[in-house]
Design a protein around this motif. Structure first.
Motif, PDB file in Angstrom:
ATOM      1  N   PHE A  41     -22.016  -1.848 -12.176  1.00 12.23           N
ATOM      2  CA  PHE A  41     -21.499  -1.625 -13.536  1.00 12.23           C
ATOM      3  C   PHE A  41     -22.552  -1.056 -14.490  1.00 12.23           C
ATOM      4  CE2 PHE A  41     -18.641  -4.793 -11.759  1.00 12.23           C
ATOM      5  CZ  PHE A  41     -17.380  -4.343 -12.169  1.00 12.23           C
ATOM      6  N   ILE A  42     -23.534  -0.356 -13.953  1.00 11.84           N
ATOM      7  CA  ILE A  42     -24.550   0.277 -14.800  1.00 11.84           C
ATOM      8  C   ILE A  42     -24.092   1.706 -15.096  1.00 11.84           C
ATOM      9  CG2 ILE A  42     -26.939   1.064 -14.944  1.00 11.84           C
ATOM     10  CD1 ILE A  42     -27.676  -1.184 -12.987  1.00 11.84           C
ATOM     11  N   PRO A  43     -23.929   2.076 -16.371  1.00 13.52           N
ATOM     12  CA  PRO A  43     -23.490   3.434 -16.711  1.00 13.52           C
ATOM     13  C   PRO A  43     -24.386   4.498 -16.078  1.00 13.52           C
ATOM     14  CG  PRO A  43     -23.462   2.029 -18.653  1.00 13.52           C
ATOM     15  CD  PRO A  43     -24.142   1.242 -17.567  1.00 13.52           C
ATOM     16  N   GLY A  44     -23.757   5.542 -15.560  1.00  8.77           N
ATOM     17  CA  GLY A  44     -24.517   6.549 -14.827  1.00  8.77           C
ATOM     18  C   GLY A  44     -24.964   7.736 -15.648  1.00  8.77           C
ATOM     19  N   SER A  45     -24.793   7.678 -16.979  1.00  5.72           N
ATOM     20  CA  SER A  45     -25.128   8.847 -17.804  1.00  5.72           C
ATOM     21  C   SER A  45     -26.606   9.229 -17.697  1.00  5.72           C
ATOM     22  CB  SER A  45     -24.759   8.595 -19.267  1.00  5.72           C
ATOM     23  OG  SER A  45     -25.358   7.412 -19.742  1.00  5.72           O
ATOM     24  N   LEU A  46     -27.485   8.228 -17.705  1.00  6.13           N
ATOM     25  CA  LEU A  46     -28.918   8.508 -17.615  1.00  6.13           C
ATOM     26  C   LEU A  46     -29.271   9.122 -16.262  1.00  6.13           C
ATOM     27  CD1 LEU A  46     -31.607   8.292 -19.131  1.00  6.13           C
ATOM     28  CD2 LEU A  46     -31.942   6.044 -18.098  1.00  6.13           C
ATOM     29  N   LEU A  47     -28.654   8.610 -15.205  1.00  7.70           N
ATOM     30  CA  LEU A  47     -28.900   9.151 -13.868  1.00  7.70           C
ATOM     31  C   LEU A  47     -28.350  10.574 -13.752  1.00  7.70           C
ATOM     32  CD1 LEU A  47     -28.090   6.040 -11.654  1.00  7.70           C
ATOM     33  CD2 LEU A  47     -30.331   7.088 -12.004  1.00  7.70           C
ATOM     34  N   TRP A  86     -11.092 -11.346  -8.108  1.00  3.32           N
ATOM     35  CA  TRP A  86     -11.947 -11.250  -9.300  1.00  3.32           C
ATOM     36  C   TRP A  86     -11.513 -10.098 -10.193  1.00  3.32           C
ATOM     37  CZ3 TRP A  86     -15.261  -7.364 -11.056  1.00  3.32           C
ATOM     38  CH2 TRP A  86     -16.101  -7.737 -12.119  1.00  3.32           C
ATOM     39  N   VAL A  87     -11.221  -8.940  -9.571  1.00  2.00           N
ATOM     40  CA  VAL A  87     -10.804  -7.774 -10.342  1.00  2.00           C
ATOM     41  C   VAL A  87      -9.464  -8.030 -11.021  1.00  2.00           C
ATOM     42  CG1 VAL A  87     -10.164  -5.333 -10.237  1.00  2.00           C
ATOM     43  CG2 VAL A  87     -12.060  -6.181  -8.849  1.00  2.00           C
ATOM     44  N   PHE A 123     -15.503   4.078 -16.715  1.00  5.78           N
ATOM     45  CA  PHE A 123     -15.662   4.566 -15.347  1.00  5.78           C
ATOM     46  C   PHE A 123     -15.914   3.444 -14.348  1.00  5.78           C
ATOM     47  CE2 PHE A 123     -18.739   6.016 -12.060  1.00  5.78           C
ATOM     48  CZ  PHE A 123     -17.900   6.867 -11.348  1.00  5.78           C
ATOM     49  N   THR A 124     -16.872   2.575 -14.630  1.00  8.87           N
ATOM     50  CA  THR A 124     -17.272   1.567 -13.637  1.00  8.87           C
ATOM     51  C   THR A 124     -16.169   0.542 -13.384  1.00  8.87           C
ATOM     52  OG1 THR A 124     -18.405   0.374 -15.430  1.00  8.87           O
ATOM     53  CG2 THR A 124     -19.748   1.795 -14.031  1.00  8.87           C
ATOM     54  N   LEU A 125     -15.530   0.038 -14.445  1.00  9.87           N
ATOM     55  CA  LEU A 125     -14.465  -0.947 -14.259  1.00  9.87           C
ATOM     56  C   LEU A 125     -13.240  -0.303 -13.627  1.00  9.87           C
ATOM     57  CD1 LEU A 125     -13.336  -3.775 -14.595  1.00  9.87           C
ATOM     58  CD2 LEU A 125     -12.683  -3.191 -16.945  1.00  9.87           C
TER      59      LEU A 125
END
Length: 222
Positions: A41-47, A86-87, A123-125
């Motif tokens: 769940f870490i946003p990928g914008s920086l990557l 869980w989801v 995006f992640t969720l």
């Protein structure tokens, strides 16, 4: 003292520097890191910006799209086969996700494509949430092409920075970059309106059918 967000950003920047130093092998490391970030769940914008800074627009877009699609697919499969309970609890009562779930049952590819184009869906969720719907793996992967316009834009912005130490800051945009940014925003807005109208129509249809079925059940026998 660094907060969690600052620590994550620093860790991602350090990992990008490490990836760059690895040369050709760094592509595989980059994809793995992107996958882990997506699953966690870490946003990928920086990557994504980093992909542009390291590999340029063309190859950066290719590598980022592959990494994002693989990461999204892994999260999808985890949501379907490992973390379904869980989801389901996480999105329970969320009107938007419930509407998406109903719409996906009728046209999975179109809904995945539109939600990938729209910037309002997390995006992640969403990767995990699609796992508990009826969308097929094939439609889910094919619909991921909706990530491509945003991917190219962010990679392009990252390529303007050039230096990995500056990718977390907003680079000065050229006229072409500003035009591209507005095109992506308009495309995202159009996708948002389309998917909202589409799932609302399906939700209303499902409600009408439910009411009709309930009325039929209460009708006296002939």
């Amino acid at each position: 003292m660094m907060n969690l967000i600052e620590w994550i950003q620093t860790a991602l920047q350090n990992s990008l520097v490490w990836v760059k130093d690895l040369g050709a092998v760094g592509v595989l490391a980059y994809i793995v890191i992107y996958n882990l970030a997506t699953v966690l769940f870490i946003p990928g914008s920086l990557l994504t910006l980093g992909g542009g800074a390291i590999y340029g627009v063309v190859w950066g877009s290719i590598y980022v799209f592959i990494a994002a699609t693989l990461g999204a697919t892994v999260a999808f499969l985890l949501g379907r086969y490992v973390a379904q309970d869980w989801v389901s609890k996480k999105i329970a009562g969320n009107v938007t996700f419930n509407a998406i779930s109903a719409a996906v049952a009728q046209d999975g590819f179109k809904i995945v494509l539109l939600t990938r184009l729209s910037p309002i869906f997390p995006f992640t969720l969403l990767n995990y949430a699609f796992g508990v719907t009826q969308v097929s793996v094939r439609d889910y992967i094919l619909g991921s092409i909706g990530m491509l316009p945003g991917t190219i834009l962010y990679v392009y912005l990252g390529s303007l920075a050039g230096d990995l130490t500056t990718i977390s800051t907003q680079p000065s945009l050229t006229a072409e970059a500003q035009i591209a940014q507005w095109i992506i925003r308009i495309l995202g807005l159009a996708a948002t309106i389309t998917v909202t109208v589409y799932i609302t129509r399906i939700a209303k249809k499902a409600l009408a059918e439910s009411v009709k079925g309930s009325t039929d059940d209460r009708s006296p026998p002939d």
